[in-house]
Design an enzyme around this catalytic site. Structure first.
Site, PDB file in Angstrom:
ATOM      1  NE  ARG A  57      -3.031   0.321   3.207  1.00  0.00           N
ATOM      2  CZ  ARG A  57      -2.552   0.868   4.343  1.00  0.00           C
ATOM      3  NH1 ARG A  57      -2.191   2.136   4.362  1.00  0.00           N
ATOM      4  NH2 ARG A  57      -2.460   0.148   5.431  1.00  0.00           N
ATOM      5  CE1 TYR A 110     -15.518  10.339 -16.889  1.00  0.00           C
ATOM      6  CE2 TYR A 110     -14.446  10.534 -14.756  1.00  0.00           C
ATOM      7  CZ  TYR A 110     -15.234   9.823 -15.647  1.00  0.00           C
ATOM      8  OH  TYR A 110     -15.736   8.609 -15.282  1.00  0.00           O
ATOM      9  CG  ASP A 182      -7.320  14.779 -16.423  1.00  0.00           C
ATOM     10  OD1 ASP A 182      -6.637  14.139 -17.258  1.00  0.00           O
ATOM     11  OD2 ASP A 182      -8.350  14.321 -15.898  1.00  0.00           O
ATOM     12  CE  LYS A 207     -10.788   6.514 -19.524  1.00  0.00           C
ATOM     13  NZ  LYS A 207     -10.790   7.108 -18.251  1.00  0.00           N
TER      14      LYS A 207
HETATM   15  C1  PLP Z   1     -10.163  13.180 -18.601  1.00  0.00           C
HETATM   16  C2  PLP Z   1     -10.448  12.137 -17.570  1.00  0.00           C
HETATM   17  N1  PLP Z   1      -9.937  12.272 -16.344  1.00  0.00           N
HETATM   18  C3  PLP Z   1     -10.175  11.359 -15.366  1.00  0.00           C
HETATM   19  C4  PLP Z   1     -10.974  10.263 -15.589  1.00  0.00           C
HETATM   20  C5  PLP Z   1     -11.233   9.290 -14.490  1.00  0.00           C
HETATM   21  O1  PLP Z   1     -10.393   8.186 -14.605  1.00  0.00           O
HETATM   22  P1  PLP Z   1     -10.744   6.694 -14.078  1.00  0.00           P
HETATM   23  O2  PLP Z   1     -11.963   6.254 -14.817  1.00  0.00           O
HETATM   24  O3  PLP Z   1      -9.517   5.923 -14.393  1.00  0.00           O
HETATM   25  O4  PLP Z   1     -11.011   6.815 -12.615  1.00  0.00           O
HETATM   26  C6  PLP Z   1     -11.516  10.075 -16.858  1.00  0.00           C
HETATM   27  C7  PLP Z   1     -12.357   8.890 -17.128  1.00  0.00           C
HETATM   28  O5  PLP Z   1     -12.948   8.749 -18.179  1.00  0.00           O
HETATM   29  C8  PLP Z   1     -11.255  11.044 -17.872  1.00  0.00           C
HETATM   30  O6  PLP Z   1     -11.772  10.934 -19.110  1.00  0.00           O
END
Ligand code: PLP
Length: 395
Positions: A57, A110, A182, A207
């Site tokens: 962890r 998101y 992000d 992704k």
């Molecule tokens: C731009 C973006 N940031 C964060 C996330 C969240 O990631 P996770 O689904 O791996 O928790 C997503 C999910 O689609 C996303 O498209």
């Protein structure tokens, strides 16, 4: 390793201390705990006096290879791997904000990120404001002594809006605000926000970093080593959203081909965007690589590629969009993105359901917006699939 080309670092960076048994590839350390030969060595490890591992962890050699590789690729000092992108985002934001503080975020994010910032953080005494960060003329006037973090995606999900990372960072620097970007859509192959002044980069590694749609994972990369240590041992360890070593191993494997995949994804995306642009039944195409896209010039200065996400709107709005996604065959109707398979979804009916009709309208988007994640199939097959579905859907 930091002075090599991206392709080389993507294969070799991280775990440079050598591999057990002279193996070419890193093994997977599927172990929860690590043993000590005496209480003295255990004490030294707990006191951070040695680099010995204690418990997965907190630290694990397979996770360290991933963290070191991503830190090199993003130009950071170190990184922390998380169980998901949302675990990374929520931990980073809670590590930077305390009750009484305020976060400013771009109005298009998101869905779960927007939900966390708009609805969850205020429950902990942290207020949030969602602004249009594409137009920076208002940002300075909106910052108060309580503003501690500015957060955005660029390109933004699903509008593909481009935010000027350097300009936001120079406004933030004057007031000591931490900028978190992000970078999921661009990946470090096409954009390195830390080089442009950002303090922390977060990813849904689910992704493009994985690239194969077989894991859920997140990672945060920081410029400041002390902050990364605090994030790992004050937040990851305590909240407990740790990544499995097996997931880390799959990501280390996936990253080796990130450059190749991104080049092909982006070539395909430009071809699809151009095809859609020329289609009489398509109203609007959102792709930063199109010369007439509003963020194109800025994207060309801060990105080395335009990514592979394409959004568009068709005549007939939401009803026709629903029919279109039902008629596609190669494009699979699914959330997520960045996989080998091309994916399609309707964000405001799926991933972005947390948005109100007013928020969608204020952002200048239609509830029928269609989002494509352009995969690695042959571009002519993808165009043919869209062509057939567009023919059928719109009468
Ligand atoms: C731009 C973006 N940031 C964060 C996330 C969240 O990631 P996770 O689904 O791996 O928790 C997503 C999910 O689609 C996303 O498209």
């Amino acid at each position: 390793m930091k002075d090599k080309h991206f392709e080389t670092m993507a294969i070799h960076a991280g775990g440079e201390g050598g591999k057990p048994g002279n193996a070419l590839n890193d093994p997977i350390f599927m172990t929860s705990a690590f043993t000590f030969d005496s209480i003295e060595t255990a004490n030294a490890a707990f006191a951070f006096e040695t680099k010995d591992y204690v418990y997965t962890r907190g630290n694990n050699p397979t996770l360290r290879v991933l963290e070191e590789r991503m830190a090199v690729l993003e130009g950071g000092s170190d990184a922390v791997a998380f169980a998901s992108g949302m675990a990374a985002i929520s931990s980073v934001l809670l590590s930077l904000l305390k009750p009484g503080d305020e976060i400013i975020a771009h109005r298009m994010l998101y869905g779960s990120s927007q939900d966390f910032i708009k609805n969850t953080l205020p429950q902990y005494g942290i207020s949030s404001r969602l602004l249009n960060l594409v137009d920076l003329s208002v940002l300075k006037g909106e910052i108060s002594h309580r503003t501690k973090v500015i957060y955005f995606e660029t390109p933004a999900n699903p509008s593909l809006e481009i935010i000027d990372i350097k300009a936001v960072c120079s406004i933030a620097a004057a007031t000591g605000i931490t900028v978190v970007v992000d970078n999921t859509f661009a990946t470090p192959y096409s954009q390195r926000p830390l080089d442009l002044g950002a303090h922390v980069v977060v990813h849904s590694a689910t992704k493009y970093i994985s690239g194969h749609g077989d894991v859920v994972a997140g990672i945060a990369i920081g410029k400041d080593r002390d902050y990364v240590q605090k994030l790992k041992f004050g937040y990851l360890c305590e909240f407990g959203g740790v990544m499995s070593p097996f997931t880390a191993w799959l990501l280390v494997r996936g990253i080796k081909t990130l450059a190749l995949r991104m080049r092909e994804h982006q070539t395909n995306a430009l071809a699809i965007a151009n095809y859609l642009k020329g289609h009489p039944k398509v109203q609007k195409v959102y792709y930063p690589g199109l010369p007439d896209f509003p963020g194109h010039a800025l994207a060309a200065t801060q990105m080395s590629g335009f990514g592979a996400m394409v959004s568009f709107e068709i005549n007939g709005g939401l009803n026709q969009a629903k029919e279109l996604v039902n008629n596609l065959q190669l494009f699979k109707l699914a959330v997520s993105l960045g996989d080998c398979e091309s994916l399609v979804q309707l964000p405001f009916a799926m991933t972005h359901r947390s948005y109100t009709a007013k928020e969608v309208k204020d952002a200048g988007l239609s509830p029928g917006l269609i989002r494509l994640s352009i995969g690695l199939e042959h571009k002519e097959d993808l165009v043919a699939d869209l062509d057939k579905a567009l023919d059928k859907a719109i009468r």
